[in-house]
Design a protein around this motif. Sequence first.
Motif, PDB file in Angstrom:
ATOM      1  N   GLY A  19      25.549  20.115  56.269  1.00  0.00           N
ATOM      2  CA  GLY A  19      24.148  19.809  56.552  1.00  0.00           C
ATOM      3  C   GLY A  19      23.947  19.208  57.929  1.00  0.00           C
ATOM      4  N   LYS A  20      24.958  18.508  58.458  1.00  0.00           N
ATOM      5  CA  LYS A  20      24.851  17.869  59.771  1.00  0.00           C
ATOM      6  C   LYS A  20      25.154  18.824  60.929  1.00  0.00           C
ATOM      7  N   LEU A  21      25.656  19.991  60.605  1.00  0.00           N
ATOM      8  CA  LEU A  21      25.969  20.959  61.669  1.00  0.00           C
ATOM      9  C   LEU A  21      24.688  21.480  62.309  1.00  0.00           C
ATOM     10  N   PRO A  22      24.756  21.847  63.585  1.00  0.00           N
ATOM     11  CA  PRO A  22      23.576  22.452  64.227  1.00  0.00           C
ATOM     12  C   PRO A  22      23.186  23.747  63.511  1.00  0.00           C
ATOM     13  N   GLY A  23      21.897  24.012  63.476  1.00  0.00           N
ATOM     14  CA  GLY A  23      21.384  25.200  62.784  1.00  0.00           C
ATOM     15  C   GLY A  23      21.964  26.498  63.307  1.00  0.00           C
ATOM     16  N   GLU A  24      22.204  26.563  64.607  1.00  0.00           N
ATOM     17  CA  GLU A  24      22.739  27.789  65.203  1.00  0.00           C
ATOM     18  C   GLU A  24      24.145  28.092  64.668  1.00  0.00           C
ATOM     19  N   ILE A  25      24.968  27.073  64.523  1.00  0.00           N
ATOM     20  CA  ILE A  25      26.329  27.277  64.005  1.00  0.00           C
ATOM     21  C   ILE A  25      26.269  27.704  62.541  1.00  0.00           C
ATOM     22  N   LYS A  26      25.405  27.049  61.752  1.00  0.00           N
ATOM     23  CA  LYS A  26      25.274  27.433  60.342  1.00  0.00           C
ATOM     24  C   LYS A  26      24.810  28.882  60.209  1.00  0.00           C
ATOM     25  N   ALA A  27      23.834  29.265  61.031  1.00  0.00           N
ATOM     26  CA  ALA A  27      23.298  30.620  60.956  1.00  0.00           C
ATOM     27  C   ALA A  27      24.354  31.648  61.358  1.00  0.00           C
ATOM     28  N   LYS A  28      25.101  31.374  62.440  1.00  0.00           N
ATOM     29  CA  LYS A  28      26.137  32.305  62.883  1.00  0.00           C
ATOM     30  C   LYS A  28      27.259  32.417  61.849  1.00  0.00           C
ATOM     31  N   ALA A  29      27.649  31.278  61.287  1.00  0.00           N
ATOM     32  CA  ALA A  29      28.729  31.281  60.289  1.00  0.00           C
ATOM     33  C   ALA A  29      28.304  32.053  59.046  1.00  0.00           C
ATOM     34  N   MET A  30      27.079  31.843  58.613  1.00  0.00           N
ATOM     35  CA  MET A  30      26.596  32.542  57.419  1.00  0.00           C
ATOM     36  C   MET A  30      26.476  34.042  57.686  1.00  0.00           C
ATOM     37  N   ALA A  31      25.980  34.410  58.861  1.00  0.00           N
ATOM     38  CA  ALA A  31      25.852  35.829  59.197  1.00  0.00           C
ATOM     39  C   ALA A  31      27.226  36.502  59.249  1.00  0.00           C
ATOM     40  N   SER A  32      28.205  35.852  59.851  1.00  0.00           N
ATOM     41  CA  SER A  32      29.557  36.419  59.913  1.00  0.00           C
ATOM     42  C   SER A  32      30.159  36.546  58.525  1.00  0.00           C
ATOM     43  N   ALA A  33      29.977  35.520  57.727  1.00  0.00           N
ATOM     44  CA  ALA A  33      30.510  35.545  56.356  1.00  0.00           C
ATOM     45  C   ALA A  33      29.844  36.649  55.540  1.00  0.00           C
ATOM     46  N   MET A  34      28.548  36.814  55.704  1.00  0.00           N
ATOM     47  CA  MET A  34      27.839  37.841  54.944  1.00  0.00           C
ATOM     48  C   MET A  34      28.239  39.251  55.404  1.00  0.00           C
ATOM     49  N   ARG A  35      28.495  39.422  56.707  1.00  0.00           N
ATOM     50  CA  ARG A  35      28.966  40.731  57.178  1.00  0.00           C
ATOM     51  C   ARG A  35      30.318  41.062  56.533  1.00  0.00           C
ATOM     52  N   ARG A  36      31.178  40.069  56.453  1.00  0.00           N
ATOM     53  CA  ARG A  36      32.486  40.289  55.816  1.00  0.00           C
ATOM     54  C   ARG A  36      32.319  40.545  54.329  1.00  0.00           C
ATOM     55  N   MET A  37      31.412  39.834  53.675  1.00  0.00           N
ATOM     56  CA  MET A  37      31.158  40.042  52.252  1.00  0.00           C
ATOM     57  C   MET A  37      30.610  41.457  52.005  1.00  0.00           C
TER      58      MET A  37
END
Length: 177
Positions: A19-37
């Motif tokens: 929750g404390k991470l910057p929004g940009e990092i969370k969004a990029k991490a989620m997008a990368s994870a979802m592409r792999r999923m």
Amino acid sequence: MTEVIFDASEIEQLGRAIGKLPGEIKAKAMASAMRRMTQMARTQVIKQSALRTDLPPSRVRRITTAHFNAGGNTIEVVEKSGWIPLYDLGPRQTKTGVTTRYRGSYASAFIARMGNGHAGVMKRAGKARIPIRELFGPNPAHDVTNNPDEFIKVLASIIEDHLAPRVLHEIGRLLPG
């Protein structure tokens, strides 16, 4: 017997840290994870569909696509196929009919080649010489439509087993040091 124990305090700490991470990092991490999923979901749907229809995975792979929509955080796996002609599965003419490697034997069937370049595995509709009809194999998309629970189980297991670790992996990859 194997027992899995979760310490709720660790999960809470992890949630606060993310929750404390910057929004940009969370969004990029989620997008990368979802592409792999998305890739993993396509692979597992192909594997399950090939197993259920007795087709080679390469045949199912050609008709299966997967897309990730970053705006809606959705994954879409699509199989588009009609009934696959038996001729496309490599038939062999035998004394008693036709056999295919994946679908078995068809008594009294024969391989016909028409003048227009089309060929097919045919069978007479009755005792008379005509009419004849073409024989078809499975339709993987039809199987998915008729048995959605089988495929939902596969997709649910991917999400349960791989999504959280994948998001954490992507966050770790994006964070400096």
